[in-house]
Design a protein around this motif. Structure first.
Motif, mmCIF file in Angstrom:
data_model
loop_
_atom_site.group_PDB
_atom_site.id
_atom_site.type_symbol
_atom_site.label_atom_id
_atom_site.label_comp_id
_atom_site.label_asym_id
_atom_site.label_seq_id
_atom_site.Cartn_x
_atom_site.Cartn_y
_atom_site.Cartn_z
ATOM 1 N N LYS A 222 1.397 13.248 -0.632
ATOM 2 C CA LYS A 222 0.921 13.800 0.468
ATOM 3 C C LYS A 222 1.518 13.268 1.772
ATOM 4 C CE LYS A 222 -3.842 13.845 -1.442
ATOM 5 N NZ LYS A 222 -5.344 13.191 -1.168
ATOM 6 N N LYS A 223 2.189 12.523 1.646
ATOM 7 C CA LYS A 223 3.258 12.009 2.786
ATOM 8 C C LYS A 223 4.341 12.749 3.031
ATOM 9 C CE LYS A 223 0.264 8.756 3.781
ATOM 10 N NZ LYS A 223 -0.198 8.559 5.219
ATOM 11 N N SER B 99 -1.179 11.597 -5.952
ATOM 12 C CA SER B 99 -2.246 11.906 -5.114
ATOM 13 C C SER B 99 -2.110 11.500 -3.997
ATOM 14 C CB SER B 99 -3.641 11.372 -5.733
ATOM 15 O OG SER B 99 -3.651 10.180 -6.068
ATOM 16 N N ARG B 100 -1.488 10.274 -3.659
ATOM 17 C CA ARG B 100 -1.058 9.669 -2.385
ATOM 18 C C ARG B 100 -0.042 9.597 -1.697
ATOM 19 N NH1 ARG B 100 -3.982 3.825 -3.412
ATOM 20 N NH2 ARG B 100 -3.560 3.610 -1.199
ATOM 21 N N LEU B 101 1.083 9.132 -2.590
ATOM 22 C CA LEU B 101 2.361 9.166 -1.824
ATOM 23 C C LEU B 101 2.825 10.644 -1.451
ATOM 24 C CD1 LEU B 101 4.534 7.198 -1.152
ATOM 25 C CD2 LEU B 101 5.597 7.531 -3.305
ATOM 26 N N GLN C 157 -0.789 -5.205 -5.411
ATOM 27 C CA GLN C 157 -1.435 -4.391 -4.358
ATOM 28 C C GLN C 157 -2.423 -5.481 -3.536
ATOM 29 O OE1 GLN C 157 -3.496 -1.191 -6.183
ATOM 30 N NE2 GLN C 157 -1.946 -1.032 -7.607
ATOM 31 N N SER D 193 5.568 5.010 2.335
ATOM 32 C CA SER D 193 6.518 6.417 2.608
ATOM 33 C C SER D 193 7.574 6.296 3.636
ATOM 34 C CB SER D 193 5.578 7.670 2.900
ATOM 35 O OG SER D 193 4.824 7.407 4.170
ATOM 36 N N ASP E 232 0.957 -1.311 0.167
ATOM 37 C CA ASP E 232 -0.087 0.138 -0.144
ATOM 38 C C ASP E 232 0.841 1.372 -0.208
ATOM 39 O OD1 ASP E 232 -2.724 1.337 0.169
ATOM 40 O OD2 ASP E 232 -1.882 1.921 1.871
ATOM 41 N N LEU E 233 0.587 2.182 -0.879
ATOM 42 C CA LEU E 233 1.284 3.413 -1.028
ATOM 43 C C LEU E 233 1.193 4.260 0.210
ATOM 44 C CD1 LEU E 233 0.704 4.775 -4.697
ATOM 45 C CD2 LEU E 233 2.757 3.949 -3.669
ATOM 46 N N ASP E 234 0.421 4.294 1.024
ATOM 47 C CA ASP E 234 0.230 4.744 2.453
ATOM 48 C C ASP E 234 1.250 4.261 3.299
ATOM 49 O OD1 ASP E 234 -1.551 6.489 1.338
ATOM 50 O OD2 ASP E 234 -3.350 5.092 2.036
ATOM 51 N N TYR F 220 1.734 0.972 -9.323
ATOM 52 C CA TYR F 220 0.530 2.151 -9.225
ATOM 53 C C TYR F 220 0.721 3.030 -10.563
ATOM 54 C CZ TYR F 220 -0.636 0.870 -4.511
ATOM 55 O OH TYR F 220 -0.971 0.268 -3.582
ATOM 56 N N GLU G 88 -1.850 7.954 -9.323
ATOM 57 C CA GLU G 88 -1.912 7.456 -7.800
ATOM 58 C C GLU G 88 -0.793 7.898 -6.932
ATOM 59 O OE1 GLU G 88 -4.601 3.494 -7.950
ATOM 60 O OE2 GLU G 88 -2.618 3.390 -9.143
#
Length: 1054
Positions: free
Chosen positions: A825-826, A821-823, A943, A787, A782-784, A814, A818
């Motif tokens: 943000k970390k 927009s996701r990674l 994933q 990080s 998972d990208l979240d 990914y 994606e």
């Protein structure tokens, strides 16, 4: 069958003790069956299907037992074992019938669906006529081997080729390969294939229009083999180079190039080479790129001269050729030599080993998957016989001769194949050198006395070595030349000779069964065959009539043929199945008629040469009758000899190479092409930052914007496909500029073309070209949660990251949207990475120094590099239909298990959401289903099994790294790949090679394991986990632990 010659004495003993077994102590078996007596029919029915050497050992022990009661008990137990073998044989026959029925149903269903997709059934025009399909389907070898009627014809052909300067690469990985004094027969890996590839390279190197041929193999510096196998390069001297002096240049000719891979000081069998193939591919890629540049300086006007094709021999080299073909974007040719599925079928029939045991011993599933992948990537598959196509390649998911015929007809008519492709099978029998063979008619009557003016040359030493066995050496010699292998059926030949008195009176028998020092030092299988032969010689009292010398050199083989011809003898190949039969051609060239098996290649050879008789190898009487007929009928013998000598030129190396090159010319040329020139760029030397900061005006031609998430309908094999209009391109570029900032397209204001140009001109060549090391973060999950691992790797790089000596690449399943927009943000920035390998290796992005307008750019050259064999919209529609039908089959009518994910799909990656990972089939089943329909791709579950990515067969995350080497010259040995303990189903491809690999323990070790549960073979068959290039970081993966691992791998942090 070899190893079961004890059966007659066994039966006699059973029958002899029959009366003694009727007492009160008779066994349950005998009581149940009354006056039971094992008949010859019962036992032989079992023996024909089994090579039961263990049963033979038991019989020897029983025979040696003195106590009648104990002897009877042992014989009784053997009866039980035979009965059990009979049951097992029936079970195997039923299982084989079920497998064949299932395969037939799958193939018919796939063919039907493919034809339905292409909108029409097989038309009369697509059926074609026999003449048009000769070369494709092997209707006649005479058609594929046109007779050269005059010297003028050869000269005309040669003059047409003189303007070309081709570079060819051949691959043959296993065995001991050298140009002279080949140790053929030393082991099972050093046999006919070794001789074939060396002579093919030598012959091609002498052909007009061919400038250089490289035969790449393994470099072996082991104490148990000759030093010559450790030499990096060996030139193959042409047998006859007259007329080709004007073609010679500084680097021209044919060469054996040895690439170091695997254990450096150990010679290992081919079954142990599989984990080391990625290392070979990287080494071979480096050689080819460097040689292409050298040839470019010599004959290419400064432009690299890329190989016109890469030709893989056997499954291991086929797998390597597929990877090299994808990395270089050049055509691939395949020659199977022997095939894994056919071997698996034969081993299962024998019943001595289970499928699991076969896989562990022969790595058979890894081999079969390599052959399937080779079919995916090959333009042409070269076979020796029609039987190889119809009975062996037809076993594979990736080939169907009926569907291939339809696709070929559609291509000729310019009709769309909807993304489908089938490699073309062509029959090109192996060649031979005949210029040194001059059959001498006087030899036929032993006229060797000579005269004072022309003294006779002394007989070769091998003649004396053979003739010392014979009491009458002047009798015609029946010659068999084969390894002591059960498949070669030598024992049946000896039986046929021993039981036919007229044949024994008329002829001698010579068995050349490889080289041996002692029987105890031979492999168990070879020793068993040899012992059986010796026992048969003793049984039939064949002393003085059979020769079986222990040693011979490769240079002695022509003299052995000549001796047999001198005695007016016959050559025989009684193998159960002979894929080709090169020895038959060699024998014919020396004037020997032949008797050969009717199973396999000899059928085609006999059709061309018409120089002998074909027999059923299981029919002992048939073999004896054919031999007796040729030996006794001198007119028939002379006719067969004359026919062989008259037609043998059809199997010469020049004829083979002319056909080879003409087939190669039919392939669509492909090679690495960049839309901007790289003049002045040095790809293989470190650059200063100023060297790599060049104006985007040069690179703007090849780094075009493309929108991740947009689909364009591309028909992979369609003829006449046209590019988009200019205004469509501009719309796409505007959309990318909007999307790259993370803003929805509909919310972004229109951007003028001028700003697009400004954004393009602000970019630079990829920053990683000036790095000393590259860290590739390929941790799946998972990208979240990724990080934190990325930050630890950044911290481990420390000063090297700040100073710019170490760069970073993110390799993931990914999409770019994606990641953004996701990674990001970390707290990560797009410019933390020099490049992004996205969508499981189907998209490649570079960071741009202009963060205001275009922070990333797409390498569209990469797309043109991987699009070969890509099914495009035709593949997508088939996948959608498959997803819907799969849900219906599993009773999931309310909600589909597999749904297309249009938001993240791109032109070269079709993404699907997985609702229930436990219910989806393994990737091997999906690829099998689509291969049967002639669709080629890579399928990756990623994933944690919640997504399925379908990408081009030439695309993958590991292949993207090789592309960066070819395109930008990055040093693969300076790359460090970080992976988890497990990962997506393409995980295995990231571990091997010359790059360093760091496995982060405790990462991706739970949900991902289920994705690999249905693997056909263990990871150890793919990756050498004990490689010095692979190391592990402890659980937790802190920056200090990562630093320690990097130190172990000798990666400095300059």
């Amino acid at each position: 069958m070899a190893g079961n010659d004890w059966i007659n004495s066994y039966l006699e003993a059973i029958l002899d003790v029959g009366p003694g077994l009727d007492d009160a102590k008779s066994s349950l078996l005998l009581r149940e069956r009354g006056r039971f007596s094992p008949t010859r029919y019962f036992v032989e029915e079992v023996i024909t299907g089994f090579d039961e050497t263990d049963l033979h050992r038991s019989w020897v022990k029983a025979q040696a037992t003195r106590s009648p009661q104990e002897r009877n008990t042992r014989l009784e137990n053997m009866c039980w074992r035979i009965w059990n073998l009979a049951r097992q044989k029936k079970q195997l026959e039923n299982e084989e019938a079920q497998r064949k029925a299932k395969r037939r149903m799958e193939r018919e269903r796939g063919r039907k669906e493919a034809i339905a997709d292409m909108s029409e059934d097989l038309s009369e025009g697509e059926k074609g006529d026999a003449a048009a399909d000769v070369s494709m389907h092997g209707e006649s070898n005479r058609g594929t081997l046109p007779r050269v009627s005059s010297v003028e014809t050869v000269e005309a052909w040669a003059s047409q080729r003189k303007g070309k300067k081709l570079y060819l690469v051949l691959l043959s990985l296993h065995g001991l390969i050298r140009g002279e004094n080949m140790e053929l027969g030393r082991d099972s890996d050093t046999g006919g294939q070794v001789k074939y590839v060396v002579e093919l390279a030598r012959a091609l190197g002498s052909m007009p229009g061919v400038y250089r041929v490289d035969l790449l193999t393994r470099q072996i510096s082991a104490p148990d083999v000759d030093w010559s196998y450790g030499e990096p390069t060996e030139m193959l001297n042409p047998r006859d180079s007259e007329g080709f002096d004007d073609e010679m240049g500084e680097s021209s000719g044919a060469y054996i190039v040895r690439i170091p891979f695997g254990p450096r000081d150990k010679y290992i069998p081919k079954e142990q080479l599989w984990p080391h193939i990625p290392e070979f591919v990287d080494g071979a890629l480096n050689h080819i790129v460097q040689m292409s540049k050298v040839l470019g300086e010599q004959i290419g006007g400064g432009e690299p001269v890329w190989p016109v094709a890469i030709h893989g021999h056997y499954a291991d080299a086929g797998d390597s050729a597929a990877l090299l073909s994808g990395a270089l974007n050049v055509p691939m040719i395949l020659t199977g030599h022997s095939l894994g599925r056919d071997k698996l079928e034969q081993l299962l029939k024998q019943g001595r080993m289970s499928k699991e045991e076969i896989n562990n011993t022969y790595k058979i599933m890894r081999r079969i998957e390599a052959e399937e992948l080779s079919l995916d990537a090959s333009e042409i598959v070269i076979t020796s016989t029609r039987q190889e196509i119809e009975e062996q390649w037809q076993l594979y998911d990736g080939f169907d001769h009926l569907l291939e015929r339809k696709l070929r007809a559609r291509i000729k008519r310019g009709v769309s194949c909807y993304g489908r492709f089938m490699p073309r099978m062509v029959i090109i029998p192996p060649g031979m050198e005949f210029h040194h063979i001059v059959p001498n008619e006087s030899d036929m009557d032993f006229e060797t006395e000579g005269s004072e003016e022309h003294p006779a040359s002394p007989d070769p030493p091998i003649w004396a070595e053979i003739m010392r066995f014979f009491s009458n050496p002047r009798k015609p010699m029946i010659l068999a030349l084969a390894r002591p292998d059960p498949k070669k059926n030598i024992t049946t030949l000896v039986k046929a000779f021993g039981e036919c008195r007229p044949l024994r009176e008329l002829a001698n028998l010579t068995l050349i069964m490889g080289n041996r020092d002692g029987i105890d030092e031979m492999s168990s299988t070879s020793a068993s065959v040899l012992l059986s032969v010796l026992k048969l010689i003793d049984k039939y009292d064949l002393y003085g009539q059979v020769a079986y010398p222990k040693h011979h050199k490769q240079s002695d083989v022509p003299e052995i043929y000549r001796l047999a011809a001198k005695t007016k003898g016959v050559f025989i190949n009684p193998a159960f199945i002979e894929p080709f039969g090169l020895t038959l051609i060699e024998a014919a060239a020396h004037g020997l008629p032949m008797v050969a098996t009717k199973n396999g290649g000899p059928v085609d050879i006999q059709r061309v040469l018409d120089n002998g008789l074909l027999v059923d190898p299981h029919d002992q009487q048939s073999i004896a009758t054919a031999l007796l007929k040729l030996v006794a009928d001198k007119q028939l013998w002379a006719k067969c000899r004359q026919n062989g000598l008259k037609n043998i030129h059809l199997y010469s190396w020049p004829a083979h190479c002319r056909t080879y090159l003409s087939r190669l010319a039919s392939c669509r040329p492909r090679h690495p092409q960049w839309r901007s020139s790289d003049e002045g760029l040095n790809h293989h030397e470190p650059e200063s930052p100023s060297d790599s900061l060049r104006d985007i005006q040069d690179i703007s031609l090849n780094l075009k914007f493309s929108l991740d998430g947009e689909n364009s309908e591309i028909l992979g094999n369609d003829v006449g496909y046209e590019s988009k209009a200019v205004n469509d391109k501009r719309k796409l570029e505007h959309a990318v500029l909007s999307w790259s900032k993370g803003v929805p397209k509909d919310a972004q204001k229109a951007i003028s073309p001028d700003k697009v140009d400004q954004a393009a001109n602000a970019g630079r060549y990829p920053a990683f070209r000036k790095r000393k090391y590259l860290y590739v973060i390929a941790v799946d999950g998972d990208l979240d949660g990724l990080s934190g691992i990325i930050q630890n790797i950044f911290d481990a790089a420390g000063k090297a990251k700040i100073e710019g000596s170490t760069g970073f690449i993110l390799s993931t399943s990914y999409s770019m949207s994606e990641i953004q927009s996701r990674l990001l943000k970390k707290g990560l920035n797009l410019h933390d990475f020099d490049a992004y390998i996205c969508n499981s290796g189907s998209d490649l992005y570079y960071s741009s120094l202009n963060s205001e307008e275009s922070p990333i750019v797409t390498d569209s050259d990469y797309h043109s590099h991987i699009e070969h064999r890509w099914g495009g919209e035709g593949l997508r529609k088939t996948l959608l239909r498959w997803a819907a039908s799969f849900s219906e089959m599993n009773g999931e009518n309310e909600e589909q298990v597999i749904i297309e994910d249009e938001e993240v799909s791109s032109d070269y990656c079709f993404a699907f959401k997985i609702k229930n990972p436990e219910k989806v089939p393994p990737t091997k089943e999906l690829r099998k289903t689509m291969r049967i329909q002639a669709l080629r791709f890579h399928a990756i579950y990623c994933q944690s099994g919640t997504r399925l990515n379908v990408v081009p067969v030439l695309a993958s995350r590991c292949q993207a790294l090789r592309y960066l080497y070819v395109r930008w010259g990055i040093d693969l040995s300076k790359i460090v790949v970080f992976v988890g303990e497990c990962g997506d189903t393409d995980y295995e491809g990231l571990l091997g090679g010359v790059h360093k690999t760091v496995i982060l323990k405790g990462v991706c070790n739970a949900a991902f394991n289920s994705l690999h549960a249905n693997r056909s073979y263990p990871l150890s068959h793919v990756v050498a986990l004990d490689s010095p290039n692979i190391s592990e970081a402890g659980v937790g993966c802190s920056s200090s632990e990562i630093q320690d691992v990097l130190s172990k791998l000798e990666v400095s942090k300059v």
